[in-house]
Write a protein that holds these residues in place. Sequence first.
Motif, PDB file in Angstrom:
ATOM      1  N   THR A   1      53.395 -15.201 120.760  1.00 47.81           N
ATOM      2  CA  THR A   1      52.618 -14.044 120.305  1.00 47.81           C
ATOM      3  C   THR A   1      53.544 -12.923 119.858  1.00 47.81           C
ATOM      4  O   THR A   1      53.353 -12.311 118.792  1.00 47.81           O
ATOM      5  N   ARG A   2      54.564 -12.646 120.658  1.00 45.90           N
ATOM      6  CA  ARG A   2      55.522 -11.587 120.324  1.00 45.90           C
ATOM      7  C   ARG A   2      56.226 -11.876 119.003  1.00 45.90           C
ATOM      8  O   ARG A   2      56.349 -10.981 118.139  1.00 45.90           O
TER       9      ARG A   2
ATOM     10  N   GLU B   1      53.903 -11.690 115.907  1.00 46.09           N
ATOM     11  CA  GLU B   1      53.627 -10.281 115.576  1.00 46.09           C
ATOM     12  C   GLU B   1      54.816  -9.663 114.845  1.00 46.09           C
ATOM     13  O   GLU B   1      54.634  -8.897 113.892  1.00 46.09           O
TER      14      GLU B   1
END
Length: 222
Positions: free
Chosen positions: A18-19, A22
């Motif tokens: 996710t990091r 993003e």
Amino acid sequence: MPTPPYTLAEPRVSAALTRMFEAAARDDETVSRLRSDRPRDDRGTRTAQELADMAQEIYMPVSADGGRLLYNLVRATRPATVVEFGTSYGISTLHLAAAVRDNGTGRVVTTEMSRTKAAAARETFAATGLDDVITVLEGDALRTLAELTQPVDFLFLDGWKDLCLPVLRLLESHIAPGTLVVADDVDLPDLGPYLDHVRDTANGYHSVTFPVEDGLEISCRL
């Protein structure tokens, strides 16, 4: 019945992906900034190392759907050795390694020329607990992969597109019939010579384009 392993959903892995996705969503903004910072008279031919260093802030990842497809392909084929050309920050590597972990066998050998990206990827692999199934070869892939001695049971090509065909040719003697070779970004012009090669059955491949994001070319060694 016990729950089957699914490492992509493990909190450390899921949070890391996710990091990074993003951060990768800001790639276009980063590219624009880097171009604006580049001197106008900078028109010289750069080495692969210089290009890698210039792109060290850019993630250039496989898409989320592409990553999940890679996971499924590795789960289904159960390769002993997965080779990846182009680690970047490790998004695709995590998908490959998660599949290897859930298969209970195999390992991932991945390559990265940028020292900054290689260091960051190693930190991520350690933080997610997948570093024990991943080997990062830092430097020019045409040199580091030349030292590979074991069979290549699954090959993912996502480095510089003009080098995908040279990397494939370097490794072809290690690729047995039935092995899958996958390349990302079929829409990029620099991948053209590679696509011409694998789409011609006379060269020993049966190839199909999978329409996800910029396209994945999935080729089976004949």
